[in-house]
Write a protein that holds these residues in place. Structure first.
Motif, PDB file in Angstrom:
ATOM      1  N   GLY A  84       0.813  -1.221   0.000  1.00  0.00           N
ATOM      2  CA  GLY A  84       0.000   0.000   0.000  1.00  0.00           C
ATOM      3  C   GLY A  84       0.843   1.266   0.000  1.00  0.00           C
ATOM      4  O   GLY A  84       2.062   1.221   0.091  1.00  0.00           O
ATOM      5  N   PRO A  85       0.169   2.395  -0.120  1.00  0.00           N
ATOM      6  CA  PRO A  85       0.863   3.694  -0.180  1.00  0.00           C
ATOM      7  C   PRO A  85       1.616   3.990   1.119  1.00  0.00           C
ATOM      8  O   PRO A  85       1.251   3.490   2.187  1.00  0.00           O
ATOM      9  N   ARG A  86       2.639   4.849   1.012  1.00  0.00           N
ATOM     10  CA  ARG A  86       3.488   5.168   2.159  1.00  0.00           C
ATOM     11  C   ARG A  86       2.733   5.778   3.327  1.00  0.00           C
ATOM     12  O   ARG A  86       3.090   5.577   4.482  1.00  0.00           O
ATOM     13  N   ARG A  87       1.681   6.549   3.020  1.00  0.00           N
ATOM     14  CA  ARG A  87       1.049   7.281   4.121  1.00  0.00           C
ATOM     15  C   ARG A  87       0.232   6.378   5.043  1.00  0.00           C
ATOM     16  O   ARG A  87      -0.198   6.804   6.113  1.00  0.00           O
ATOM     17  N   TYR A  88      -0.011   5.128   4.625  1.00  0.00           N
ATOM     18  CA  TYR A  88      -0.788   4.220   5.473  1.00  0.00           C
ATOM     19  C   TYR A  88       0.095   3.457   6.443  1.00  0.00           C
ATOM     20  O   TYR A  88       1.162   2.957   6.073  1.00  0.00           O
ATOM     21  N   GLU A  89      -0.426   3.320   7.633  1.00  0.00           N
ATOM     22  CA  GLU A  89       0.161   2.357   8.560  1.00  0.00           C
ATOM     23  C   GLU A  89      -0.658   1.079   8.428  1.00  0.00           C
ATOM     24  O   GLU A  89      -1.895   1.126   8.340  1.00  0.00           O
ATOM     25  N   MET A  90      -0.001  -0.055   8.361  1.00  0.00           N
ATOM     26  CA  MET A  90      -0.698  -1.316   8.146  1.00  0.00           C
ATOM     27  C   MET A  90      -0.678  -2.146   9.423  1.00  0.00           C
ATOM     28  O   MET A  90       0.380  -2.427   9.974  1.00  0.00           O
ATOM     29  N   ASP A  91      -1.875  -2.520   9.862  1.00  0.00           N
ATOM     30  CA  ASP A  91      -2.020  -3.409  11.022  1.00  0.00           C
ATOM     31  C   ASP A  91      -2.539  -4.754  10.552  1.00  0.00           C
ATOM     32  O   ASP A  91      -3.555  -4.812   9.854  1.00  0.00           O
ATOM     33  N   ILE A  92      -1.872  -5.805  10.970  1.00  0.00           N
ATOM     34  CA  ILE A  92      -2.280  -7.140  10.518  1.00  0.00           C
ATOM     35  C   ILE A  92      -3.030  -7.866  11.625  1.00  0.00           C
ATOM     36  O   ILE A  92      -2.498  -8.085  12.704  1.00  0.00           O
ATOM     37  N   ASP A  93      -4.291  -8.188  11.328  1.00  0.00           N
ATOM     38  CA  ASP A  93      -5.110  -9.016  12.222  1.00  0.00           C
ATOM     39  C   ASP A  93      -4.685 -10.473  12.113  1.00  0.00           C
ATOM     40  O   ASP A  93      -4.505 -11.164  13.107  1.00  0.00           O
ATOM     41  N   SER A  94      -4.592 -10.950  10.865  1.00  0.00           N
ATOM     42  CA  SER A  94      -4.147 -12.318  10.596  1.00  0.00           C
ATOM     43  C   SER A  94      -3.575 -12.311   9.188  1.00  0.00           C
ATOM     44  O   SER A  94      -3.999 -11.514   8.343  1.00  0.00           O
ATOM     45  N   TYR A  95      -2.602 -13.168   8.945  1.00  0.00           N
ATOM     46  CA  TYR A  95      -2.012 -13.238   7.610  1.00  0.00           C
ATOM     47  C   TYR A  95      -1.293 -14.569   7.517  1.00  0.00           C
ATOM     48  O   TYR A  95      -0.173 -14.735   7.983  1.00  0.00           O
ATOM     49  N   ASP A  96      -1.970 -15.522   6.907  1.00  0.00           N
ATOM     50  CA  ASP A  96      -1.495 -16.896   6.871  1.00  0.00           C
ATOM     51  C   ASP A  96      -1.383 -17.311   5.400  1.00  0.00           C
ATOM     52  O   ASP A  96      -2.292 -17.921   4.834  1.00  0.00           O
ATOM     53  N   PHE A  97      -0.261 -16.931   4.796  1.00  0.00           N
ATOM     54  CA  PHE A  97      -0.058 -17.049   3.347  1.00  0.00           C
ATOM     55  C   PHE A  97       0.289 -18.487   2.987  1.00  0.00           C
ATOM     56  O   PHE A  97       1.453 -18.834   2.724  1.00  0.00           O
ATOM     57  N   ARG A  98      -0.721 -19.349   3.020  1.00  0.00           N
ATOM     58  CA  ARG A  98      -0.563 -20.746   2.585  1.00  0.00           C
ATOM     59  C   ARG A  98      -1.928 -21.241   2.120  1.00  0.00           C
ATOM     60  O   ARG A  98      -2.952 -20.632   2.453  1.00  0.00           O
ATOM     61  N   THR A  99      -1.942 -22.319   1.365  1.00  0.00           N
ATOM     62  CA  THR A  99      -3.191 -22.872   0.836  1.00  0.00           C
ATOM     63  C   THR A  99      -4.197 -23.061   1.974  1.00  0.00           C
ATOM     64  O   THR A  99      -3.892 -23.719   2.966  1.00  0.00           O
ATOM     65  N   GLY A 100      -5.369 -22.446   1.829  1.00  0.00           N
ATOM     66  CA  GLY A 100      -6.407 -22.570   2.853  1.00  0.00           C
ATOM     67  C   GLY A 100      -6.297 -21.559   3.974  1.00  0.00           C
ATOM     68  O   GLY A 100      -7.184 -21.488   4.821  1.00  0.00           O
ATOM     69  N   GLY A 101      -5.228 -20.760   3.986  1.00  0.00           N
ATOM     70  CA  GLY A 101      -5.070 -19.754   5.030  1.00  0.00           C
ATOM     71  C   GLY A 101      -5.967 -18.544   4.792  1.00  0.00           C
ATOM     72  O   GLY A 101      -6.577 -18.397   3.731  1.00  0.00           O
ATOM     73  N   ARG A 102      -6.054 -17.680   5.787  1.00  0.00           N
ATOM     74  CA  ARG A 102      -6.851 -16.455   5.672  1.00  0.00           C
ATOM     75  C   ARG A 102      -5.994 -15.252   6.007  1.00  0.00           C
ATOM     76  O   ARG A 102      -4.902 -15.385   6.568  1.00  0.00           O
ATOM     77  N   TYR A 103      -6.537 -14.069   5.673  1.00  0.00           N
ATOM     78  CA  TYR A 103      -5.851 -12.847   6.085  1.00  0.00           C
ATOM     79  C   TYR A 103      -6.888 -11.772   6.362  1.00  0.00           C
ATOM     80  O   TYR A 103      -8.020 -11.803   5.856  1.00  0.00           O
ATOM     81  N   ARG A 104      -6.496 -10.840   7.192  1.00  0.00           N
ATOM     82  CA  ARG A 104      -7.273  -9.611   7.393  1.00  0.00           C
ATOM     83  C   ARG A 104      -6.291  -8.543   7.867  1.00  0.00           C
ATOM     84  O   ARG A 104      -5.472  -8.799   8.752  1.00  0.00           O
TER      85      ARG A 104
END
Lengths: 157, 157
Positions: free
Chosen positions: B44-64
């Motif tokens: 994302g753009p520089r001005r955003y701060e990104m907060d990760i609720d969940s991030y499971d980068f594998r088959t069947g995983g979820r993210y938010r």
């Protein structure tokens, strides 16, 4: 006389839309989509036997199943992006015969008067070729037969 | 001089295609997409701060995750249909400001000569309105800035 299936594959845009009414309450129709022991009784044409590897119809769940007929085997898998009870679901869909060609489909479950209900679906394909291939695979006939089997399952619930 | 981002939103069909090269090996680029501690440094753009609720980068995983700037908050979520290490991923994508409007996107990670690599993406939207809305949201500028930040992350790996 069964309720007709309406399917539309609009020209030039990679969608398939469908709609089907049921002489059964929305809760029963939703349950028949959620419960693996019920879905294996109706999903797909009559000549297929359906084997379920996994089927977890809830937000974040996955599924994989096989259709078998005449010594042939067809496997399908996907994930459920969201499932809201008696209301709505979005899932991905992959036929393993065409790996990495994955569509996404939403299904709306709607209560009608007199204990009847309606399901509306919208599938989006990653290319026109994938959409057209699905239409040409005889998908409409298979869905129609599947929903007639679902009528029979619902009559017994 | 940074590698250019190429984005195409073809007329009349609800796709967005993009392509970007990196002066880093495919393994590093893949890792920067997989590791939540890395992705929050560049997506994302520089001005955003990104907060990760969940991030499971594998088959069947979820993210938010959430992007925050100027007291505003934008949340996004999805599921990973498939992830193959250093090679390929398909995920669903929902901006929670437009609930139930869910796209599906594939990303191909490709090794090039001289330790360089290329990412190609293909997004499919459930309506032309959803695709056009994404384009009009300034998505191309945000992606371009995000990939420049990714170049910086890769330079430090």
């Amino acid at each position: 006389m069964s309720n007709p299936l309406k399917v539309e594959a609009p020209a030039g845009i990679p969608f398939i839309d469908w709609e089907r009414e049921f002489d059964a309450p929305v809760e029963a129709v939703f349950r028949a989509h959620k419960d693996p022991d019920l879905i294996k009784q109706w999903l797909g044409p009559r000549r297929y036997e359906m084997d379920i590897d996994s089927y977890d119809f809830r937000t974040g769940g996955r599924y994989r199943y096989l259709h078998r007929a005449d010594g042939e085997e067809y496997a399908f898998n996907g994930v459920f992006h969201v499932v809201r009870e008696n209301e709505f679901a979005i899932q991905t869909f992959e036929f393993e015969g065409f790996p990495d060609v994955v569509s996404i489909e939403s299904m709306t479950f709607e209560a009608l008067d007199d204990g009847r209900s309606r399901v509306r679906g919208h599938s989006t394909y990653p290319s026109m070729e994938a959409r057209d291939g699905m239409v040409e695979s005889g998908m409409e006939g298979g869905m129609s037969e599947g929903y007639e089997r679902l009528d029979e399952v619902l009559a017994e619930l």
